[in-house]
Scaffold this active site. Structure first.
Site, PDB file in Angstrom:
ATOM      1  N   ARG A  46       0.822  -1.222   0.000  1.00 33.87           N
ATOM      2  CA  ARG A  46       0.000   0.000   0.000  1.00 33.87           C
ATOM      3  C   ARG A  46       0.856   1.272   0.000  1.00 33.87           C
ATOM      4  NH1 ARG A  46      -5.570  -0.461   2.134  1.00 33.87           N
ATOM      5  NH2 ARG A  46      -6.216  -2.462   1.349  1.00 33.87           N
ATOM      6  N   ARG A  56      -3.508   6.677   1.371  1.00 35.07           N
ATOM      7  CA  ARG A  56      -3.998   7.861   2.077  1.00 35.07           C
ATOM      8  C   ARG A  56      -2.998   8.550   2.993  1.00 35.07           C
ATOM      9  NH1 ARG A  56      -9.057   4.678   4.082  1.00 35.07           N
ATOM     10  NH2 ARG A  56      -7.379   3.171   3.928  1.00 35.07           N
ATOM     11  N   ARG A  98      -7.518  12.110  -4.563  1.00 35.73           N
ATOM     12  CA  ARG A  98      -8.672  11.305  -4.156  1.00 35.73           C
ATOM     13  C   ARG A  98      -9.886  12.198  -3.895  1.00 35.73           C
ATOM     14  NH1 ARG A  98     -12.253   8.935  -2.788  1.00 35.73           N
ATOM     15  NH2 ARG A  98     -12.543   7.112  -1.465  1.00 35.73           N
ATOM     16  N   ASP A 129      -7.280  -2.711  -6.887  1.00 40.94           N
ATOM     17  CA  ASP A 129      -7.731  -3.372  -5.669  1.00 40.94           C
ATOM     18  C   ASP A 129      -8.099  -4.819  -5.957  1.00 40.94           C
ATOM     19  OD1 ASP A 129      -8.457  -2.507  -2.729  1.00 40.94           O
ATOM     20  OD2 ASP A 129      -9.898  -4.022  -3.364  1.00 40.94           O
ATOM     21  N   TYR A 172     -15.106 -11.414   1.148  1.00 40.82           N
ATOM     22  CA  TYR A 172     -15.804 -10.129   0.975  1.00 40.82           C
ATOM     23  C   TYR A 172     -17.118 -10.307   0.216  1.00 40.82           C
ATOM     24  CZ  TYR A 172     -11.682  -7.736   2.754  1.00 40.82           C
ATOM     25  OH  TYR A 172     -10.674  -7.301   3.564  1.00 40.82           O
TER      26      TYR A 172
HETATM   27  O1  CP3 Z   1      -0.199  -1.572  -2.418  1.00 42.86           O
HETATM   28  C1  CP3 Z   1      -0.560  -0.694  -3.227  1.00 42.86           C
HETATM   29  O2  CP3 Z   1      -0.142   0.504  -3.178  1.00 42.86           O
HETATM   30  C2  CP3 Z   1      -1.462  -1.111  -4.364  1.00 42.86           C
HETATM   31  C3  CP3 Z   1      -2.845  -0.927  -4.171  1.00 42.86           C
HETATM   32  C4  CP3 Z   1      -3.679  -1.842  -3.287  1.00 42.86           C
HETATM   33  C5  CP3 Z   1      -4.878  -1.390  -2.713  1.00 42.86           C
HETATM   34  N1  CP3 Z   1      -5.495  -2.451  -2.131  1.00 42.86           N
HETATM   35  C6  CP3 Z   1      -5.362   0.002  -2.777  1.00 42.86           C
HETATM   36  C7  CP3 Z   1      -6.423   0.445  -1.846  1.00 42.86           C
HETATM   37  C8  CP3 Z   1      -3.543  -3.204  -2.968  1.00 42.86           C
HETATM   38  C9  CP3 Z   1      -2.412  -4.171  -3.285  1.00 42.86           C
HETATM   39  C10 CP3 Z   1      -4.713  -3.572  -2.247  1.00 42.86           C
HETATM   40  C11 CP3 Z   1      -4.969  -4.948  -1.778  1.00 42.86           C
HETATM   41  C12 CP3 Z   1      -6.141  -5.218  -0.944  1.00 42.86           C
HETATM   42  N2  CP3 Z   1      -7.370  -4.621  -0.997  1.00 42.86           N
HETATM   43  C13 CP3 Z   1      -6.193  -6.260   0.023  1.00 42.86           C
HETATM   44  C14 CP3 Z   1      -5.094  -7.244   0.330  1.00 42.86           C
HETATM   45  C15 CP3 Z   1      -4.016  -6.651   1.171  1.00 42.86           C
HETATM   46  C16 CP3 Z   1      -4.493  -6.189   2.514  1.00 42.86           C
HETATM   47  O3  CP3 Z   1      -4.369  -4.969   2.754  1.00 42.86           O
HETATM   48  O4  CP3 Z   1      -4.950  -7.005   3.298  1.00 42.86           O
HETATM   49  C17 CP3 Z   1      -7.474  -6.220   0.596  1.00 42.86           C
HETATM   50  C18 CP3 Z   1      -8.005  -7.146   1.683  1.00 42.86           C
HETATM   51  C19 CP3 Z   1      -8.219  -5.197  -0.057  1.00 42.86           C
HETATM   52  C20 CP3 Z   1      -9.637  -4.837   0.162  1.00 42.86           C
HETATM   53  C21 CP3 Z   1      -9.805  -3.438   0.561  1.00 42.86           C
HETATM   54  N3  CP3 Z   1      -9.567  -2.346  -0.262  1.00 42.86           N
HETATM   55  C22 CP3 Z   1     -10.279  -2.947   1.797  1.00 42.86           C
HETATM   56  C23 CP3 Z   1     -10.662  -3.810   2.984  1.00 42.86           C
HETATM   57  C24 CP3 Z   1     -10.309  -1.561   1.711  1.00 42.86           C
HETATM   58  C25 CP3 Z   1     -10.834  -0.587   2.749  1.00 42.86           C
HETATM   59  C26 CP3 Z   1      -9.918  -0.466   3.884  1.00 42.86           C
HETATM   60  C27 CP3 Z   1      -8.937   0.622   3.614  1.00 42.86           C
HETATM   61  O5  CP3 Z   1      -7.735   0.398   3.813  1.00 42.86           O
HETATM   62  O6  CP3 Z   1      -9.422   1.699   3.244  1.00 42.86           O
HETATM   63  C28 CP3 Z   1      -9.819  -1.189   0.435  1.00 42.86           C
HETATM   64  C29 CP3 Z   1      -9.658   0.171  -0.086  1.00 42.86           C
HETATM   65  C30 CP3 Z   1      -8.325   0.565  -0.660  1.00 42.86           C
HETATM   66  N4  CP3 Z   1      -7.556  -0.232  -1.477  1.00 42.86           N
HETATM   67  C31 CP3 Z   1      -7.680   1.818  -0.504  1.00 42.86           C
HETATM   68  C32 CP3 Z   1      -6.492   1.759  -1.238  1.00 42.86           C
HETATM   69  C33 CP3 Z   1      -5.482   2.860  -1.424  1.00 42.86           C
HETATM   70  C34 CP3 Z   1      -8.236   3.009   0.261  1.00 42.86           C
HETATM   71  C35 CP3 Z   1      -9.341   3.593  -0.552  1.00 42.86           C
HETATM   72  C36 CP3 Z   1      -9.461   5.081  -0.424  1.00 42.86           C
HETATM   73  O7  CP3 Z   1      -8.638   5.835  -0.952  1.00 42.86           O
HETATM   74  O8  CP3 Z   1     -10.460   5.514   0.190  1.00 42.86           O
END
Ligand code: CP3
Length: 371
Positions: free
Chosen positions: A47, A51, A60, A97, A173
């Site tokens: 990640r 944010r 964003r 994502d 999910y």
């Molecule tokens: O790593 C990176 O920079 C690449 C982008 C990336 C995102 N999600 C962007 C994201 C990657 C590799 C993921 C993987 C992901 N997404 C996983 C597996 C890894 C982990 O963290 O466990 C999972 C379970 C998800 C599902 C997911 N996406 C959730 C549960 C959420 C909400 C929780 C949160 O952190 O906000 C997201 C949203 C998300 N995915 C954001 C980002 C940057 C935040 C969204 C926003 O900007 O509001």
């Protein structure tokens, strides 16, 4: 202080000085992933685009929602590049994502402010699973390939990582309808109607294989499979519901000329009782969370697989002294043998101060052990 006590093994010591000539470090990540010797430990962060960065928050706030950001190749490229512009990182990961695949298969997905991802309706029945689309689903994710092509042009040799969720983690999910505390809905469905869950996993695997092949074709140099929620299963259930699907994906990628030499990293979060099965997948790397010592993991898995990790992401909120000690400890724990990629044990948290990331990267370089 920390540096003094560890200086005999640091790259800055007299025994292993950096050569004064600027070296091409663009392949450090791939070399370490192949367990080849490297002159310093490569580093990237799960990640790393997100944010915690003011520039991400600004962009964003200008788009309707997170999915729009992912679906627009120019914007996804811009976000992917943000951490690379700020820090000296050794790999990039495409901004997207793991849950978008569920939407591409026909289950409506949204990301709600403060609530995280929501699938509505959620999967409750065999009929719904039967209706999920697999023929064209991977094609519906072509915006990811388009973003990859744009990023590769900008990256200048830094390797780009493509990724997917494990079918089990994505299925949690889709069945829970979003983030869950106890995963009781998917577990109940698995115990009452295992064939429903297995069909869902099969459909996700099939689509994931096509999706990952498309990412490689578009230009990623490595792949990562995120199994964030495999660790909630018993070993027995894990083999049936999570590992089997990952095995299928790895086997298909390794059987295809176009993808067989693309290294794969598997993040089996919290699943450290089945190392021999994880190694037997035939993947190149394992990503390790912070709950186990890297040195201990190395003893369990042998020398032929790379290890990525494993700093607790909350340590980025620690005092600089504490962060420095812990970076050193992680590197020392893995030790001098090849095959360590420095990373966090899970994604970077939104409240992380950006300057701590800068310090972390500097200290990884400082404490790197030449392998
Ligand atoms: O790593 C990176 O920079 C690449 C982008 C990336 C995102 N999600 C962007 C994201 C990657 C590799 C993921 C993987 C992901 N997404 C996983 C597996 C890894 C982990 O963290 O466990 C999972 C379970 C998800 C599902 C997911 N996406 C959730 C549960 C959420 C909400 C929780 C949160 O952190 O906000 C997201 C949203 C998300 N995915 C954001 C980002 C940057 C935040 C969204 C926003 O900007 O509001």
């Amino acid at each position: 202080m920390v540096k003094d006590t560890l200086s005999t093994t640091s790259n800055s010591s007299n025994t292993h000085p950096f050569t004064p000539v600027e070296k091409d470090t663009s392949s450090l990540f791939l070399q370490a992933l192949k367990c080849q010797p490297v002159e310093r430990t490569p580093v990237w962060l799960m990640r790393q685009a997100g944010r915690y960065m003011p520039e991400y928050r600004k962009l964003r706030s200008q788009v309707k929602d997170f999915i729009v950001l992912c679906q627009n190749p120019e914007l996804a490229c811009e976000v992917t590049m943000m951490p690379l512009r700020r820090y000296r990182l050794d790999a990039a990961i495409i901004f997207s994502d793991i849950l978008l695949i569920g939407q591409a298969m026909g289950l409506p997905l949204s990301f709600q402010e403060g609530e995280g991802p929501v699938f509505a309706p959620r999967i409750e029945s065999l009929k719904q699973v039967e209706q999920l689309e697999t023929n064209e689903a991977a094609d519906k994710l072509s915006f990811v390939s388009d973003a990859i092509k744009l990023v590769v042009k900008e990256l200048n040799n830094i390797p780009l990582i493509g990724f997917c969720g494990s079918p089990w983690t994505v299925a949690t999910y889709m069945v829970e309808g979003g983030t869950s505390k106890d995963f009781s809905k998917i577990k109940t469905l698995a115990w009452q109607q295992p064939e429903t869950v297995e069909l869902l996993l099969d459909k996700l695997s099939e689509t994931t294989i096509k999706y990952l092949k498309a990412q490689v074709k578009a230009g990623v140099k490595a792949l990562m499979i995120f199994d964030t929620w495999g660790g909630i299963l018993s070993d027995h259930a894990y083999k049936r519901f999570s590992l089997a699907a990952v095995q299928k994906i790895v086997k298909a990628l390794k059987a295809d000329e176009a993808t067989k030499s693309t290294p794969i990293i598997f993040f089996a979060k919290g699943k450290y009782t089945l190392f021999s099965d994880l190694v037997a997948l035939g993947i190149e790397g394992l990503s390790i969370d912070w709950t186990v010592d890297l040195g201990w993991v190395r003893e369990q898995v042998g020398q032929k697989i790379a290890l990525q990790g494993n700093l607790d992401p909350t340590l980025l909120m620690a005092t600089p002294d504490m962060l420095q000690q812990e970076v050193a400890r992680v590197i020392q724990s893995h030790g001098k043998q090849p095959g360590h990629i420095f990373n966090l044990g899970h994604g970077i948290l939104p409240q992380t101060p950006p300057e701590q990331v800068e310090r972390l990267i500097e200290w990884v370089e400082m404490y790197s052990l030449r392998t």
